[in-house]
Design a protein around this motif. Structure first.
Motif, PDB file in Angstrom:
ATOM      1  N   VAL A  61      25.757  37.811  24.806  1.00 41.94           N
ATOM      2  CA  VAL A  61      26.393  37.837  26.243  1.00 41.94           C
ATOM      3  C   VAL A  61      26.326  36.309  26.478  1.00 41.94           C
ATOM      4  O   VAL A  61      25.265  35.728  26.901  1.00 41.94           O
ATOM      5  CB  VAL A  61      25.832  38.890  27.444  1.00 41.94           C
ATOM      6  CG1 VAL A  61      26.333  38.307  28.616  1.00 41.94           C
ATOM      7  CG2 VAL A  61      25.933  40.335  27.000  1.00 41.94           C
ATOM      8  N   THR A  63      28.117  33.255  28.817  1.00 40.55           N
ATOM      9  CA  THR A  63      29.163  33.087  30.219  1.00 40.55           C
ATOM     10  C   THR A  63      29.194  31.370  30.245  1.00 40.55           C
ATOM     11  O   THR A  63      28.054  30.735  30.264  1.00 40.55           O
ATOM     12  CB  THR A  63      28.433  33.757  31.439  1.00 40.55           C
ATOM     13  OG1 THR A  63      28.640  35.089  31.278  1.00 40.55           O
ATOM     14  CG2 THR A  63      29.791  33.326  32.613  1.00 40.55           C
ATOM     15  N   VAL A  97      35.949  38.407  31.092  1.00 42.48           N
ATOM     16  CA  VAL A  97      35.049  38.708  30.051  1.00 42.48           C
ATOM     17  C   VAL A  97      36.124  39.091  28.863  1.00 42.48           C
ATOM     18  O   VAL A  97      36.843  39.745  29.055  1.00 42.48           O
ATOM     19  CB  VAL A  97      34.108  39.866  30.111  1.00 42.48           C
ATOM     20  CG1 VAL A  97      33.338  40.315  28.967  1.00 42.48           C
ATOM     21  CG2 VAL A  97      33.175  39.398  31.384  1.00 42.48           C
ATOM     22  N   TYR A  98      35.648  38.455  27.745  1.00 40.25           N
ATOM     23  CA  TYR A  98      36.423  38.602  26.501  1.00 40.25           C
ATOM     24  C   TYR A  98      35.363  39.360  25.509  1.00 40.25           C
ATOM     25  O   TYR A  98      34.157  38.859  25.554  1.00 40.25           O
ATOM     26  CB  TYR A  98      37.024  37.472  25.778  1.00 40.25           C
ATOM     27  CG  TYR A  98      37.998  36.634  26.707  1.00 40.25           C
ATOM     28  CD1 TYR A  98      39.365  37.050  26.513  1.00 40.25           C
ATOM     29  CD2 TYR A  98      37.626  35.944  27.533  1.00 40.25           C
ATOM     30  CE1 TYR A  98      40.289  36.235  27.330  1.00 40.25           C
ATOM     31  CE2 TYR A  98      38.464  35.353  28.653  1.00 40.25           C
ATOM     32  CZ  TYR A  98      39.901  35.456  28.477  1.00 40.25           C
ATOM     33  OH  TYR A  98      40.980  34.886  29.312  1.00 40.25           O
ATOM     34  N   ARG A  99      35.842  40.193  24.545  1.00 40.81           N
ATOM     35  CA  ARG A  99      35.025  40.695  23.552  1.00 40.81           C
ATOM     36  C   ARG A  99      35.372  40.353  22.341  1.00 40.81           C
ATOM     37  O   ARG A  99      36.404  40.782  22.004  1.00 40.81           O
ATOM     38  CB  ARG A  99      34.857  42.251  23.594  1.00 40.81           C
ATOM     39  CG  ARG A  99      34.225  42.498  24.972  1.00 40.81           C
ATOM     40  CD  ARG A  99      33.438  43.861  24.853  1.00 40.81           C
ATOM     41  NE  ARG A  99      32.779  44.244  26.203  1.00 40.81           N
ATOM     42  CZ  ARG A  99      33.276  44.594  27.271  1.00 40.81           C
ATOM     43  NH1 ARG A  99      34.467  45.070  27.491  1.00 40.81           N
ATOM     44  NH2 ARG A  99      32.332  44.733  28.346  1.00 40.81           N
ATOM     45  N   ASN A 104      30.743  41.328  21.038  1.00 36.35           N
ATOM     46  CA  ASN A 104      29.925  40.375  21.576  1.00 36.35           C
ATOM     47  C   ASN A 104      30.685  39.762  22.693  1.00 36.35           C
ATOM     48  O   ASN A 104      31.869  39.882  22.966  1.00 36.35           O
ATOM     49  CB  ASN A 104      29.777  39.162  20.757  1.00 36.35           C
ATOM     50  CG  ASN A 104      28.563  39.388  19.716  1.00 36.35           C
ATOM     51  OD1 ASN A 104      27.524  39.862  20.101  1.00 36.35           O
ATOM     52  ND2 ASN A 104      29.242  39.207  18.556  1.00 36.35           N
ATOM     53  N   GLU A 105      30.199  39.554  24.014  1.00 40.59           N
ATOM     54  CA  GLU A 105      30.789  39.120  25.419  1.00 40.59           C
ATOM     55  C   GLU A 105      30.963  37.577  25.298  1.00 40.59           C
ATOM     56  O   GLU A 105      29.747  36.869  25.414  1.00 40.59           O
ATOM     57  CB  GLU A 105      30.273  39.900  26.621  1.00 40.59           C
ATOM     58  CG  GLU A 105      30.406  41.450  26.727  1.00 40.59           C
ATOM     59  CD  GLU A 105      30.110  41.917  27.754  1.00 40.59           C
ATOM     60  OE1 GLU A 105      29.566  41.048  28.941  1.00 40.59           O
ATOM     61  OE2 GLU A 105      29.836  43.023  28.173  1.00 40.59           O
ATOM     62  N   GLY A 107      32.190  35.299  28.359  1.00 46.30           N
ATOM     63  CA  GLY A 107      32.807  35.165  29.564  1.00 46.30           C
ATOM     64  C   GLY A 107      33.059  33.841  30.040  1.00 46.30           C
ATOM     65  O   GLY A 107      32.330  32.792  29.630  1.00 46.30           O
TER      66      GLY A 107
END
Length: 119
Positions: A61, A63, A97-99, A104-105, A107
């Motif tokens: 994750v 960001t 958020v993109y996966r 996996n994130e 953001g």
């Protein structure tokens, strides 16, 4: 004080991940230190890398705070990638958020100017 950051993401398929992160970030890797990693420079001294490690893929994750979230999301959409999630917080902060193919994130977020801190 200079701050360097290397944020890592484990992926199952390096070629698929490299293609996806290239589409999201808008350019190919800045360098490939070895046969299992690809590294993007997001800003001076701030890097995001993917490393092939199928046993641990899909749990990251990350960001990244950006100055113009709407422009970033529009540019990513032009490259064919749509967000998985959009969040708006009561304090005015926003996150998209993109996966990646492994789940996996990644953001991208924006914080109102009055709430930004410099460290």
């Amino acid at each position: 004080m200079t701050v360097d950051l290397f944020a890592g993401v484990y992926v199952g398929d390096l070629a698929a991940a490299t293609a996806w992160y290239t589409a999201v970030l808008g350019d190919g890797p800045a360098f490939r230190p070895n046969e299992v990693e690809a590294v993007w420079e997001l800003a001076a001294h701030r890097y995001l890398y993917v490393r092939r490690n199928p046993a641990h893929a899909g749990h990251a994750v990350q960001t990244v705070l950006v100055g113009d979230l709407d422009a970033r999301v529009a540019a990513i959409a032009e490259r064919g990638v749509e967000p998985a999630l959009r969040e708006d917080y009561p304090n005015g902060a926003r996150k998209v958020v993109y996966r990646d193919p492994d789940g996996n994130e990644l953001g991208f977020g924006a914080v109102p100017a009055a709430q930004r801190t410099v460290g």
